[in-house]
Design a protein around this motif. Structure first.
Motif, PDB file in Angstrom:
ATOM      1  N   GLN A 111     108.264  13.651  53.011  1.00 50.99           N
ATOM      2  CA  GLN A 111     107.061  14.194  53.639  1.00 50.99           C
ATOM      3  C   GLN A 111     106.077  14.665  52.581  1.00 50.99           C
ATOM      4  OE1 GLN A 111     107.373  17.896  55.948  1.00 50.99           O
ATOM      5  NE2 GLN A 111     106.332  16.855  57.627  1.00 50.99           N
ATOM      6  N   THR A 159     108.942   7.822  59.398  1.00 50.50           N
ATOM      7  CA  THR A 159     108.588   8.383  60.705  1.00 50.50           C
ATOM      8  C   THR A 159     109.440   7.819  61.831  1.00 50.50           C
ATOM      9  OG1 THR A 159     106.812   6.737  60.830  1.00 50.50           O
ATOM     10  CG2 THR A 159     106.208   8.946  60.085  1.00 50.50           C
ATOM     11  N   VAL A 203     104.434  11.585  50.944  1.00 47.36           N
ATOM     12  CA  VAL A 203     103.406  10.995  51.813  1.00 47.36           C
ATOM     13  C   VAL A 203     102.122  11.819  51.747  1.00 47.36           C
ATOM     14  CG1 VAL A 203     102.790  10.511  54.203  1.00 47.36           C
ATOM     15  CG2 VAL A 203     105.052   9.883  53.362  1.00 47.36           C
ATOM     16  N   LYS A 204     102.251  13.144  51.816  1.00 51.18           N
ATOM     17  CA  LYS A 204     101.072  14.008  51.758  1.00 51.18           C
ATOM     18  C   LYS A 204     100.358  13.874  50.422  1.00 51.18           C
ATOM     19  CE  LYS A 204     102.534  17.620  55.017  1.00 51.18           C
ATOM     20  NZ  LYS A 204     102.889  19.051  55.162  1.00 51.18           N
ATOM     21  N   VAL A 235     107.558  12.579  59.852  1.00 50.55           N
ATOM     22  CA  VAL A 235     108.542  12.116  58.871  1.00 50.55           C
ATOM     23  C   VAL A 235     109.852  12.860  59.072  1.00 50.55           C
ATOM     24  CG1 VAL A 235     109.135  12.007  56.416  1.00 50.55           C
ATOM     25  CG2 VAL A 235     106.817  11.452  57.163  1.00 50.55           C
ATOM     26  N   SER A 294     102.208  10.324  61.967  1.00 51.85           N
ATOM     27  CA  SER A 294     101.666  10.918  60.742  1.00 51.85           C
ATOM     28  C   SER A 294     102.787  11.512  59.910  1.00 51.85           C
ATOM     29  CB  SER A 294     100.650  12.006  61.099  1.00 51.85           C
ATOM     30  OG  SER A 294     101.320  13.120  61.705  1.00 51.85           O
ATOM     31  N   ASN A 295     102.404  12.147  58.804  1.00 55.79           N
ATOM     32  CA  ASN A 295     103.434  12.764  57.959  1.00 55.79           C
ATOM     33  C   ASN A 295     104.150  13.892  58.685  1.00 55.79           C
ATOM     34  OD1 ASN A 295     101.771  15.167  57.598  1.00 55.79           O
ATOM     35  ND2 ASN A 295     100.596  14.004  56.123  1.00 55.79           N
TER      36      ASN A 295
END
Length: 314
Positions: free
Chosen positions: A293, A125, A296-297, A286, A282-283
């Motif tokens: 991304q 991020t 991460v999710k 990214v 947050s994602n």
């Protein structure tokens, strides 16, 4: 139109894949199907902003395109004009360093206006890179006298054992990610000269006790691996005309045993304190490879499902 879309209409292909629409480019026109949901208007708005960037000689990057489309997919309207006007500094290759997402822009604004900023979010991020970029910009503008890089010396799930060399050589493996950012923003010879003269200082967190940082831009990286006591110790080092940025990812704590992360508890402790700002990335923020991304999710979903299952069992 050719400058905007590229030789193979890359932008249109990306929009079609991300938003599930079919676009047709003919001459100087792009035809967007209207399904009555307002999506066509949002796509037209994004394309209009891309046109504005192209007219100004700025080629929309893959990150610009992805972040803008992510905003549309989530029902938000991106504002690329304000983002491209926020240059933090320029890299060795002449590329502008700037925020690419709304979350990153709020982060940059916070660093400019607050004495202490916490940037908390997943990998990719821009937490550390933007902090280093703003520190370098402040140093070049003579707003500060030095940059202090601090990291807790904690291995990420593996033991490195005894490391040979002096203090700097022992700590260097832990600080290497910060080095990578500096080498992108400063010529290597200048960076090395700054290190030799102490303009840029590398310090293990354990060696910060008793110090006072005046005229400094201090960056505490990987702060999720600090204890509550260590976090307090670092925050109370700040002297006159100084600024501190603390970055970390609370989902990647490597502290041994059952020690509580100082980055997790500090939000409740310092809530409402003037001059302290918390930025939650947050994602959606990214800006690495697209796959980051998605990773991460995927981890967020896995951990969420795991917590729900444990709650159900208990």
């Amino acid at each position: 139109m050719s400058k905007l879309l590229g030789t193979r209409d890359e932008i249109l292909s990306t929009i079609e894949e991300r938003l599930g629409v079919s676009l047709v480019a003919r001459g100087t026109e792009i035809h967007i199907p209207d399904d009555g949901t307002g999506l066509a208007e949002d796509i037209a708005n994004v394309l209009g902003q891309f046109v504005g960037m192209t007219v100004r000689g700025i080629r929309p990057s893959s990150i610009d395109i992805r972040c803008a489309l992510d905003s549309v997919a989530e029902g938000r309207r991106p504002d690329l004009t304000s983002l491209i006007g926020r240059t933090v500094c320029v890299t060795n290759r002449g590329q502008q360093v700037r925020p690419y997402t709304r979350g990153q822009m709020e982060y940059v604004d916070a660093v400019e206006s607050s004495d202490i900023v916490f940037a908390i979010g997943p990998a990719g991020t821009g937490k550390t890179y933007l902090a280093v970029a703003m520190a370098v910009a402040a140093l070049k503008a003579s707003k500060i006298d030095r940059i202090v890089l601090v990291r807790p010396v904690v291995e990420a799930g593996e033991r490195l054992g005894y490391l040979p060399g002096d203090l700097l050589e022992k700590v260097e493996p832990y600080i290497r990610p910060l080095y990578d950012s500096f080498y992108d923003l400063l010529p290597p010879e200048r960076f090395n000269r700054y290190i030799e003269k102490g303009v840029i200082e590398i310090a293990p967190l354990a060696y910060m006790r008793g110090r006072t940082l005046n005229g400094s831009f201090a960056i505490l990286d990987e702060a999720q691996n600090t204890t509550r006591e260590q976090m307090k110790m670092f925050l109370t080092r700040l002297g006159l005309d100084s600024k501190a940025v603390i970055t970390g990812d609370v989902t990647q704590v490597d502290l041994p045993g059952n020690k509580e992360s100082g980055l997790i508890s500090v939000k409740d402790i310092l809530k409402g304190v003037e001059g302290v700002t918390f930025c939650d990335l947050s994602n959606n923020d990214v800006v690495r490879h697209n796959i980051v991304q998605k990773i991460v999710k995927a981890y967020e979903e896995y951990e969420k499902n795991g917590r729900n299952l444990r709650a159900l069992v208990s």
